[in-house]
Design a protein around this motif. Structure first.
Motif, PDB file in Angstrom:
ATOM      1  N   HIS A 133      -0.979   3.102  11.697  1.00  0.00           N
ATOM      2  CA  HIS A 133      -1.391   4.501  11.794  1.00  0.00           C
ATOM      3  C   HIS A 133      -2.183   4.802  13.065  1.00  0.00           C
ATOM      4  O   HIS A 133      -2.842   5.826  13.167  1.00  0.00           O
ATOM      5  N   GLY A 134      -2.148   3.865  14.016  1.00  0.00           N
ATOM      6  CA  GLY A 134      -2.732   4.141  15.323  1.00  0.00           C
ATOM      7  C   GLY A 134      -4.182   3.748  15.495  1.00  0.00           C
ATOM      8  O   GLY A 134      -4.799   4.125  16.481  1.00  0.00           O
ATOM      9  N   LEU A 135      -4.740   2.985  14.560  1.00  0.00           N
ATOM     10  CA  LEU A 135      -6.120   2.529  14.700  1.00  0.00           C
ATOM     11  C   LEU A 135      -6.146   1.021  14.862  1.00  0.00           C
ATOM     12  O   LEU A 135      -5.263   0.325  14.375  1.00  0.00           O
ATOM     13  N   VAL A 167     -11.808   5.666   6.874  1.00  0.00           N
ATOM     14  CA  VAL A 167     -12.133   5.150   8.205  1.00  0.00           C
ATOM     15  C   VAL A 167     -12.512   6.289   9.142  1.00  0.00           C
ATOM     16  O   VAL A 167     -13.405   6.157   9.970  1.00  0.00           O
ATOM     17  N   ARG A 168     -11.840   7.431   9.003  1.00  0.00           N
ATOM     18  CA  ARG A 168     -12.158   8.587   9.853  1.00  0.00           C
ATOM     19  C   ARG A 168     -13.553   9.124   9.522  1.00  0.00           C
ATOM     20  O   ARG A 168     -14.324   9.462  10.420  1.00  0.00           O
ATOM     21  N   ASP A 169     -13.910   9.170   8.220  1.00  0.00           N
ATOM     22  CA  ASP A 169     -15.214   9.697   7.823  1.00  0.00           C
ATOM     23  C   ASP A 169     -16.343   8.696   8.077  1.00  0.00           C
ATOM     24  O   ASP A 169     -17.456   9.088   8.420  1.00  0.00           O
ATOM     25  N   ILE A 171       0.858  -1.187   0.000  1.00  0.00           N
ATOM     26  CA  ILE A 171       0.000   0.000   0.000  1.00  0.00           C
ATOM     27  C   ILE A 171       0.895   1.238   0.000  1.00  0.00           C
ATOM     28  O   ILE A 171       1.716   1.419   0.890  1.00  0.00           O
ATOM     29  N   SER A 172       0.712   2.080  -0.995  1.00  0.00           N
ATOM     30  CA  SER A 172       1.508   3.302  -1.096  1.00  0.00           C
ATOM     31  C   SER A 172       1.073   4.294  -0.009  1.00  0.00           C
ATOM     32  O   SER A 172      -0.010   4.149   0.563  1.00  0.00           O
ATOM     33  N   PRO A 173       1.887   5.304   0.281  1.00  0.00           N
ATOM     34  CA  PRO A 173       1.468   6.320   1.252  1.00  0.00           C
ATOM     35  C   PRO A 173       0.144   6.987   0.862  1.00  0.00           C
ATOM     36  O   PRO A 173      -0.674   7.307   1.720  1.00  0.00           O
ATOM     37  N   ARG A 174      -0.077   7.155  -0.430  1.00  0.00           N
ATOM     38  CA  ARG A 174      -1.330   7.749  -0.888  1.00  0.00           C
ATOM     39  C   ARG A 174      -2.512   6.824  -0.587  1.00  0.00           C
ATOM     40  O   ARG A 174      -3.578   7.256  -0.150  1.00  0.00           O
ATOM     41  N   GLY A 175      -2.324   5.516  -0.824  1.00  0.00           N
ATOM     42  CA  GLY A 175      -3.364   4.549  -0.513  1.00  0.00           C
ATOM     43  C   GLY A 175      -3.646   4.476   0.979  1.00  0.00           C
ATOM     44  O   GLY A 175      -4.801   4.358   1.407  1.00  0.00           O
ATOM     45  N   SER A 213      -5.510  -4.406   8.009  1.00  0.00           N
ATOM     46  CA  SER A 213      -5.410  -4.342   9.469  1.00  0.00           C
ATOM     47  C   SER A 213      -4.045  -3.824   9.903  1.00  0.00           C
ATOM     48  O   SER A 213      -3.949  -2.979  10.798  1.00  0.00           O
ATOM     49  N   ASN A 214      -2.991  -4.330   9.264  1.00  0.00           N
ATOM     50  CA  ASN A 214      -1.632  -3.890   9.609  1.00  0.00           C
ATOM     51  C   ASN A 214      -1.447  -2.409   9.324  1.00  0.00           C
ATOM     52  O   ASN A 214      -0.822  -1.690  10.110  1.00  0.00           O
ATOM     53  N   THR A 215      -1.985  -1.936   8.214  1.00  0.00           N
ATOM     54  CA  THR A 215      -1.866  -0.516   7.875  1.00  0.00           C
ATOM     55  C   THR A 215      -2.616   0.341   8.886  1.00  0.00           C
ATOM     56  O   THR A 215      -2.104   1.373   9.332  1.00  0.00           O
TER      57      THR A 215
END
Length: 158
Positions: A110-112, A76-78, A64-68, A104-106
């Motif tokens: 990122h803290g979720l 997920v936030r929205d 997964i790229s940084p953009r992805g 899940s790993n991504t």
């Protein structure tokens, strides 16, 4: 093991040249101000790979790229109730094929924390019917009656 600073290309080549000239690890280390183990590691790498530059890190590159990843985090936030399968499908439409575990790993990186949705509804149909019956029974009660209601537990506590 702690991460150490990387030696510049000139020093690594100088170490190899001095070794080829017949100097020992400790002598080269004292002359250049490096440890003998560092000198030995550079010389062993040069003998094995025929080069002094560092190899890229081991392990598979990120799928997964940084953009992805930012797209996943935004979705997920929205929409906090979105599923991992929805995110997999979104990335597939964008041209990246990943598994749910990668999602899940991504998220964790990122803290979720991802979790499974609740399978059993909070209210069973019997409870829904009881609430509906209570509401219908007291639909025409005046507001003054509601102010006088004292709520009590109908069953004994555990």
């Amino acid at each position: 093991m702690a991460k150490t600073r990387e030696l510049c290309k000139d020093i690594r080549e100088k170490i190899v040249d001095l070794h080829k000239a017949g100097m020992g690890y400790r002598t080269i280390g004292k002359q250049l101000g490096e440890k003998a183990t560092t000198v030995g590691a550079i010389i062993r790498k040069c003998k094995k790979f025929k080069m002094t530059v560092n190899h890229p890190r081991s392990g598979a590159p990120c799928k997964i790229s940084p953009r992805g990843a930012s797209m996943i985090m935004r979705k997920v936030r929205d929409q906090p109730r979105t599923t991992r399968q929805d995110l997999v499908n979104d990335l597939k439409r964008a041209g990246t094929t990943v598994s749910k575990i990668t999602i899940s790993n991504t998220l964790r990186r990122h803290g979720l924390k991802s979790c499974s949705a609740r399978k059993v509804p909070l209210l069973k149909p019997v409870h829904v019917q009881a609430r509906l019956k209570f509401a219908n029974d007291h639909l025409d009660d005046p507001e003054e009656e509601w102010e006088k209601v004292m709520w009590v537990r109908t069953t004994a506590p555990y």
